[in-house]
Design an enzyme around this catalytic site. Structure first.
Site, mmCIF file in Angstrom:
data_model
loop_
_atom_site.group_PDB
_atom_site.id
_atom_site.type_symbol
_atom_site.label_atom_id
_atom_site.label_comp_id
_atom_site.label_asym_id
_atom_site.label_seq_id
_atom_site.Cartn_x
_atom_site.Cartn_y
_atom_site.Cartn_z
ATOM 1 N N HIS A 197 0.878 -1.185 0.000
ATOM 2 C CA HIS A 197 0.000 0.000 0.000
ATOM 3 C C HIS A 197 0.919 1.241 0.000
ATOM 4 C CE1 HIS A 197 -3.434 2.477 0.657
ATOM 5 N NE2 HIS A 197 -3.764 2.162 1.902
ATOM 6 N N HIS A 226 -1.977 -2.237 -10.055
ATOM 7 C CA HIS A 226 -3.017 -1.688 -9.196
ATOM 8 C C HIS A 226 -4.212 -2.615 -9.206
ATOM 9 C CE1 HIS A 226 -5.722 1.164 -7.288
ATOM 10 N NE2 HIS A 226 -4.625 1.776 -6.876
ATOM 11 N N ASP A 234 2.570 5.652 -6.573
ATOM 12 C CA ASP A 234 3.808 5.646 -5.782
ATOM 13 C C ASP A 234 5.074 5.738 -6.624
ATOM 14 O OD1 ASP A 234 2.683 5.371 -3.157
ATOM 15 O OD2 ASP A 234 1.998 3.406 -3.813
HETATM 16 C C1 LIG Z 1 -0.828 -3.063 -6.077
HETATM 17 C C2 LIG Z 1 -0.838 -4.591 -5.987
HETATM 18 C C3 LIG Z 1 -0.700 -4.990 -4.500
HETATM 19 C C4 LIG Z 1 -2.172 -5.087 -6.517
HETATM 20 O O1 LIG Z 1 -2.190 -6.437 -6.230
HETATM 21 P P1 LIG Z 1 -3.286 -7.475 -6.781
HETATM 22 O O2 LIG Z 1 -4.451 -6.795 -7.354
HETATM 23 O O3 LIG Z 1 -3.495 -8.432 -5.670
HETATM 24 O O4 LIG Z 1 -2.544 -8.135 -8.003
HETATM 25 P P2 LIG Z 1 -1.580 -9.389 -7.929
HETATM 26 O O5 LIG Z 1 -0.520 -9.173 -6.906
HETATM 27 O O6 LIG Z 1 -2.425 -10.606 -7.786
HETATM 28 O O7 LIG Z 1 -0.933 -9.335 -9.370
HETATM 29 C C5 LIG Z 1 -1.528 -9.835 -10.561
HETATM 30 C C6 LIG Z 1 -0.422 -10.289 -11.525
HETATM 31 O O8 LIG Z 1 0.377 -9.163 -11.893
HETATM 32 C C7 LIG Z 1 1.709 -9.302 -11.417
HETATM 33 N N1 LIG Z 1 2.122 -8.036 -10.807
HETATM 34 C C8 LIG Z 1 1.314 -7.167 -10.184
HETATM 35 N N2 LIG Z 1 2.032 -6.118 -9.736
HETATM 36 C C9 LIG Z 1 3.301 -6.367 -10.103
HETATM 37 C C10 LIG Z 1 4.482 -5.648 -9.934
HETATM 38 N N3 LIG Z 1 4.507 -4.490 -9.275
HETATM 39 N N4 LIG Z 1 5.632 -6.168 -10.440
HETATM 40 C C11 LIG Z 1 5.620 -7.341 -11.101
HETATM 41 N N5 LIG Z 1 4.506 -8.073 -11.291
HETATM 42 C C12 LIG Z 1 3.370 -7.584 -10.794
HETATM 43 C C13 LIG Z 1 1.645 -10.378 -10.339
HETATM 44 O O9 LIG Z 1 2.884 -11.035 -10.171
HETATM 45 C C14 LIG Z 1 0.566 -11.254 -10.877
HETATM 46 O O10 LIG Z 1 1.113 -12.026 -11.925
HETATM 47 P P3 LIG Z 1 0.734 -13.574 -12.082
HETATM 48 O O11 LIG Z 1 -0.757 -13.569 -12.347
HETATM 49 O O12 LIG Z 1 1.569 -14.009 -13.225
HETATM 50 O O13 LIG Z 1 1.073 -14.223 -10.769
HETATM 51 C C15 LIG Z 1 0.309 -5.180 -6.817
HETATM 52 O O14 LIG Z 1 0.226 -4.730 -8.149
HETATM 53 C C16 LIG Z 1 1.652 -4.894 -6.216
HETATM 54 O O15 LIG Z 1 2.113 -5.622 -5.323
HETATM 55 N N6 LIG Z 1 2.345 -3.807 -6.689
HETATM 56 C C17 LIG Z 1 3.600 -3.390 -6.106
HETATM 57 C C18 LIG Z 1 3.364 -2.640 -4.819
HETATM 58 C C19 LIG Z 1 2.779 -1.266 -5.082
HETATM 59 O O16 LIG Z 1 3.259 -0.521 -5.920
HETATM 60 N N7 LIG Z 1 1.772 -0.912 -4.287
HETATM 61 C C20 LIG Z 1 1.144 0.400 -4.354
HETATM 62 C C21 LIG Z 1 -0.226 0.319 -4.930
HETATM 63 S S1 LIG Z 1 -0.884 1.926 -5.250
#
Ligand SMILES: CC(C)(COP(=O)(O)OP(=O)(O)OC[C@H]1O[C@@H](n2cnc3c(N)ncnc32)[C@H](O)[C@@H]1OP(=O)(O)O)[C@@H](O)C(=O)NCCC(=O)NCCS
Length: 378
Positions: free
Chosen positions: A222, A262, A313
């Site tokens: 987050h 996201h 971010d």
């Molecule tokens: C924001 C976030 C938590 C959303 O998570 P979510 O909706 O649960 O999505 P998931 O984590 O299930 O990701 C879906 C797919 O995209 C990939 N993915 C998502 N964000 C990614 C990232 N930042 N880098 C690499 N791969 C990513 C995942 O590995 C997953 O791939 P897969 O289906 O092959 O396993 C996630 O994108 C993330 O962890 N981002 C990095 C942290 C971040 O920037 N957070 C701030 C959000 S405003």
């Protein structure tokens, strides 16, 4: 009576009615009370945006003046809170300190238990004014500097930079910071706001709701992501490696690259559009475009390779670094802005409250499982 099982992480679940924030994740639209974020970023300021979030309409000039005056007048901290900040280990992170100090603020609230509308508004003014004071005061204390007194003649954005640096900020820095505050002010039922609403709905107090929200914001999935982005950029710079090679290796190791992806947006996060431009403009005018350029190379690669967009971010990291802000203050700065949205949601929740208490799909041992006497257990 429990019904369908929600998707993991409650993806796609609508958990509340709310008139505060609207997001269209496919079209990349974010609007506060129906007004597009691009328009607010261009024309508004943090005080006006906060009024809009709390009261549901734009203020008239006298209303805005009164609101801004009230917010400036709320810039006070009980001396015991400053003593508390001084007693914390210098190694504590500003986000941990903020979480603990906001909780402690309730000791000095004149009506800590009250959860009626007017009390919630009053506490929202107090917390919105006090959170930046806590962040700036702890930063100065840990650096062995004197705490700076707030300046009621300064805007909310300018006052924070003044409290942090002890110097009156430039118009450019103030405006950049003000826009960053507008962009982060609310985002519907993000994890920290949902946490705040769940706590508020138990008829606990506003300080508890905001303390819980700060705890949720701290996580790297987050609000903590902005710090993680900058740590990555610093590591790349220190090692002298190619930014694209660095993230390529991260992806090969199945690591997530902070600042991308996201849950709700399937296209560009509209906040990232402004922060990208801000990072570029500030970098160019400060003669320090390095962090923007590095970020941009990473963005192009991740977008091409993984179809993932930069989120709020990603470019806030290089923006804050170019403004001379320490890395571990990035997430507390997110809280300085998001308190506006947390407060709006707590007020909305308590104006029409019902306990938030979902069900779980039970996947444990079959009922009735046998109670085995302790001497007979394997
Ligand atoms: C924001 C976030 C938590 C959303 O998570 P979510 O909706 O649960 O999505 P998931 O984590 O299930 O990701 C879906 C797919 O995209 C990939 N993915 C998502 N964000 C990614 C990232 N930042 N880098 C690499 N791969 C990513 C995942 O590995 C997953 O791939 P897969 O289906 O092959 O396993 C996630 O994108 C993330 O962890 N981002 C990095 C942290 C971040 O920037 N957070 C701030 C959000 S405003």
């Amino acid at each position: 009576m429990a019904t369908a099982v929600a998707a993991k992480g409650l993806e796609g679940i609508v958990a509340a009615n709310s008139g505060i924030c609207w997001i269209d994740g496919d079209a990349g639209v974010l609007a506060y009370r129906g007004i597009d974020i691009h328009e607010l970023a261009e024309k508004s300021n943090f005080e006006e945006t906060t009024y809009l979030l709390w009261h549901g309409k734009l203020p008239t000039k006298p209303e805005l003046d009164e609101f801004s005056k009230k917010l400036a007048a709320a810039r006070t901290l009980h001396p015991e809170i400053l003593s508390l900040l001084k007693s914390f280990p210098k190694s504590a992170t500003p986000m941990e300190v903020l979480r603990t100090a906001v909780s402690a603020l309730s000791f000095y609230d004149k009506d800590e238990k009250a959860v009626d509308h007017d009390s919630n508004i009053r506490k929202s003014f107090d917390l919105t004014a006090q959170i930046p004071m806590l962040v700036a005061a702890f930063d100065r204390i840990r650096k062995g500097k004197d705490v700076v007194a707030p300046d009621p003649s300064l805007s909310h954005a300018a006052n924070f930079l003044w409290l942090l640096n002890g110097e009156k900020p430039s118009a450019t820095a103030t405006r950049a910071f003000d826009v960053a505050l507008i962009l982060h002010a609310d985002h519907e039922l993000n994890a920290s706001t949902f946490a705040a609403r769940v706590i508020a709905a138990t008829l606990s107090d506003v300080h508890s709701a905001i303390t819980g929200a700060i705890g949720a914001l701290k996580g790297p999935l987050h609000g903590g992501a902005n710090e993680a982005v900058m740590r990555m950029l610093f590591a790349i710079d220190k090692a002298g490696t190619d930014p694209v090679e660095h993230v390529k290796n991260m992806l090969a190791e199945k690591k997530k690259v902070s600042g991308f992806g996201h849950r709700v947006y399937h296209t560009e996060d509209p906040r990232a559009t402004h922060l990208r431009k801000m990072s570029e403009d500030l970098g160019n005018s400060a003669g320090r475009a390095k962090w923007f350029e590095m970020s941009h190379k990473i963005e192009l690669y991740i977008k091409g390779e993984k179809k993932l967009n930069a989120n709020v971010d990603f470019y806030s990291a290089s923006t804050y670094t170019t403004l001379g802000i320490d890395i571990d203050l990035f997430t507390p700065i997110f809280a300085i802005s998001r308190i506006a949205g947390w407060a709006a949601h707590v007020i909305e929740q308590l104006d029409d409250n019902r306990l938030i208490r979902p069900r779980a799909e039970y996947i444990g041992p079959e009922y009735p499982a046998e109670y085995i006497a302790i001497e007979s257990r394997a």
